[in-house]
Write a protein that holds these residues in place. Structure first.
Motif, PDB file in Angstrom:
ATOM      1  N   ARG A  80       0.852  -1.214   0.000  1.00 38.44           N
ATOM      2  CA  ARG A  80       0.000   0.000   0.000  1.00 38.44           C
ATOM      3  C   ARG A  80       0.879   1.253   0.000  1.00 38.44           C
ATOM      4  NH1 ARG A  80      -5.176  -1.976   1.283  1.00 38.44           N
ATOM      5  NH2 ARG A  80      -5.072  -3.488   2.945  1.00 38.44           N
ATOM      6  N   GLN A  94      -6.238   4.633   1.919  1.00 41.10           N
ATOM      7  CA  GLN A  94      -7.145   4.950   0.800  1.00 41.10           C
ATOM      8  C   GLN A  94      -6.877   4.046  -0.420  1.00 41.10           C
ATOM      9  OE1 GLN A  94      -8.896   7.096   3.278  1.00 41.10           O
ATOM     10  NE2 GLN A  94      -9.753   7.236   1.218  1.00 41.10           N
ATOM     11  N   VAL A  96      -7.255   0.505  -1.958  1.00 44.23           N
ATOM     12  CA  VAL A  96      -8.042  -0.725  -1.804  1.00 44.23           C
ATOM     13  C   VAL A  96      -7.503  -1.764  -2.778  1.00 44.23           C
ATOM     14  CG1 VAL A  96     -10.361  -1.715  -2.114  1.00 44.23           C
ATOM     15  CG2 VAL A  96     -10.092   0.578  -1.117  1.00 44.23           C
ATOM     16  N   TYR A 240      -7.777   3.435  -5.861  1.00 46.45           N
ATOM     17  CA  TYR A 240      -7.517   4.542  -4.934  1.00 46.45           C
ATOM     18  C   TYR A 240      -8.813   5.335  -4.810  1.00 46.45           C
ATOM     19  CZ  TYR A 240      -6.688   9.449  -3.868  1.00 46.45           C
ATOM     20  OH  TYR A 240      -6.807  10.709  -3.356  1.00 46.45           O
ATOM     21  N   ILE A 268     -11.808   2.100   6.351  1.00 49.95           N
ATOM     22  CA  ILE A 268     -11.264   1.909   4.996  1.00 49.95           C
ATOM     23  C   ILE A 268      -9.814   1.467   5.140  1.00 49.95           C
ATOM     24  CG2 ILE A 268     -10.688   3.145   2.865  1.00 49.95           C
ATOM     25  CD1 ILE A 268     -13.102   4.939   3.480  1.00 49.95           C
ATOM     26  N   PRO A 269      -9.301   0.517   4.415  1.00 47.06           N
ATOM     27  CA  PRO A 269      -9.892  -0.147   3.254  1.00 47.06           C
ATOM     28  C   PRO A 269     -10.779  -1.364   3.559  1.00 47.06           C
ATOM     29  CG  PRO A 269      -7.623  -0.858   3.544  1.00 47.06           C
ATOM     30  CD  PRO A 269      -7.895   0.125   4.619  1.00 47.06           C
ATOM     31  N   TYR A 272     -14.138  -2.215   1.893  1.00 44.92           N
ATOM     32  CA  TYR A 272     -14.222  -2.685   0.495  1.00 44.92           C
ATOM     33  C   TYR A 272     -13.411  -3.969   0.250  1.00 44.92           C
ATOM     34  CZ  TYR A 272     -15.541   2.225   0.281  1.00 44.92           C
ATOM     35  OH  TYR A 272     -16.138   3.433   0.524  1.00 44.92           O
ATOM     36  N   GLU A 273     -12.801  -4.502   1.310  1.00 46.81           N
ATOM     37  CA  GLU A 273     -11.906  -5.656   1.105  1.00 46.81           C
ATOM     38  C   GLU A 273     -12.355  -6.891   1.874  1.00 46.81           C
ATOM     39  OE1 GLU A 273      -7.876  -4.563   2.117  1.00 46.81           O
ATOM     40  OE2 GLU A 273      -7.568  -3.483   0.243  1.00 46.81           O
TER      41      GLU A 273
END
Ligand SMILES: Cc1ncc(COP(=O)(O)O)c(C=O)c1O
Length: 413
Positions: A80, A94, A96, A240, A268-269, A272-273
């Motif tokens: 990351r 930020q 992902v 991103y 986050i992240p 979404y993961e």
């Protein structure tokens, strides 16, 4: 579709070419010119990093607290950070990880657009942008597809003119996967910012080769494959998301965080993961990013630019070859689409592979609107896409192969 007339000719040619190959002890060394689909080979350190991860610390990251899980988690965080360094992103959280650029584009488009919103895109997009946008029509998301010229070049004023009161997003590629045409993202970023519209950039053909600075270019969402210019393995992708921008999540599930609550966490992240991430893939992607920093992005781009320039100049000498796009290595990524006269693009690609051991891609390359724009929708194109590991020799061999085919088709000037 193979034409019978041609097949008869080609069979005769195959015999002839294979005879020459036998007589000259031709060694089959594949020349890979399909880097726009996925880069190959990968840097040596990518193979080593994946192997090490799988053998030495392949535990599930972000779940347990034991040493191996922590090591896996740290290696992901390190990737990351490298993503942040390359794209001038401030906060590693930020970034992902997804499974490819398509996954990132779906999350971005479906996560941000709601009924009543309007999205602007261009006629040079890959289906991974166009199809989600068309699918969103079903829930009442309007779209405008701005027409580019016959070289795939976009006039930014057309994007500006398409903005309406309900426009929420401009979603577009940085470089065409058919003609390589580079898009004026910085200018579009200014227009988006002035108009209060978000900008989603598909960096599939440019990331790792061209500078992408999310702050300088005002990019709110950047969708990337890990397996092309970033040199990682397949099954890796990045989205991103600008800080403060909240997207609807596409899936819910285990994140290793806030396990006590039944709703998807906001963190986050993690938001979404959901599910176990592709740890070996992300580690390999990290090694790919390290390779880019060690080599230098300028050196990578200059090498690809030089090979593109040589290829274009040689192609221009063959008058019956149609070249699509800007035909200028400074205005396009290392993606060159051509046709030989009216010959079927898939037949020529088949010959390049089976006779000359040159791997290219033919057809529409998942971008039908781009072909309509360039005037190659019916025929498709033979796409040569150059990578950092290609050499001048590869390019000259590809030219020789095309000249051979050209000659056999009686296309003498
Ligand atoms: C411009 C562009 N966008 C999106 C994609 C989709 O990438 P992926 O295969 O990683 O989903 C591609 C793939 O070739 C592409 O060229």
């Amino acid at each position: 579709m193979f034409h019978v007339k041609h097949l008869i000719n080609y069979y005769t040619l195959f015999d002839k070419w294979h005879k020459i190959k036998r007589e000259t002890n031709w060694r089959c060394e594949m020349i890979y010119l399909d880097n726009a689909a996925t880069t190959f080979p990968k840097p040596e350190k990518v193979y080593k990093a994946i192997d090490k991860c799988l053998r030495e610390y392949g535990a599930n990251p972000g779940r347990a607290g034991h040493k191996l899980a922590l090591e896996a988690g740290r290696s992901i965080y390190r990737t990351r950070e490298l993503v942040c360094k390359l794209f001038n992103i401030e906060n590693p959280m930020q970034v992902v990880f997804t499974s490819n650029a398509t996954d990132s584009l779906n999350l971005a488009l479906k996560g941000i657009l709601k009924s009543g919103d309007h999205v602007i895109t261009t006629s040079m997009e890959h289906n991974s942008v166009i199809r989600p946008i068309i699918a969103l029509e079903a829930i009442g998301v309007e779209n405008t597809i701005v027409q580019c010229n016959e070289q795939g070049i976009l006039d930014p004023s057309k994007i500006k003119a398409a903005i309406k009161s309900n426009t929420k997003l401009i979603a577009m590629t940085h470089g065409s996967n058919v003609s390589g045409t580079i898009m004026p993202i910085e200018e579009i970023g200014k227009i988006a910012k002035q108009s209060g519209v978000y900008l989603l950039v598909d960096g599939a053909q440019t990331a790792g080769i061209y500078e992408i600075d999310v702050q300088k270019m005002n990019i709110d969402l950047l969708a990337l494959p890990g397996h092309k210019g970033l040199m990682g393995p397949q099954g890796t992708g990045i989205l991103y998301i600008r800080e403060g921008l909240e997207l609807a999540h596409m899936k819910e599930g285990g994140t290793g965080s806030r396990s006590e609550i039944l709703q998807q966490p906001d963190i986050i992240p993690d938001r979404y993961e959901s599910g176990t991430v592709n740890t070996p893939g992300i580690v390999g992607l990290g090694a790919g990013l390290e390779f880019i920093f060690e080599t230098g992005i300028d050196k990578i781009r200059k090498h690809e630019e030089e090979l593109t320039s040589i290829f274009l100049e040689e192609l221009k000498k063959l008058k019956k070859i149609k070249i699509y796009g800007p035909q200028d290595a400074k205005k396009q990524a290392a993606v060159i689409s051509i046709n030989i006269g009216e010959e079927d693009s898939s037949e020529i690609s088949y010959i390049l592979d089976s006779v000359f051991d040159i791997g290219v891609r033919s057809g529409l390359h998942c971008a039908p609107l781009a072909h309509k724009t360039l005037g190659s929708f019916e025929q498709g194109t033979i796409r040569f896409s150059i990578g950092f590991f290609n050499t001048k020799e590869d390019i000259y061999k590809a030219i020789e192969a095309l000249k051979s085919i050209y000659k056999e088709l009686n296309m003498v000037e």
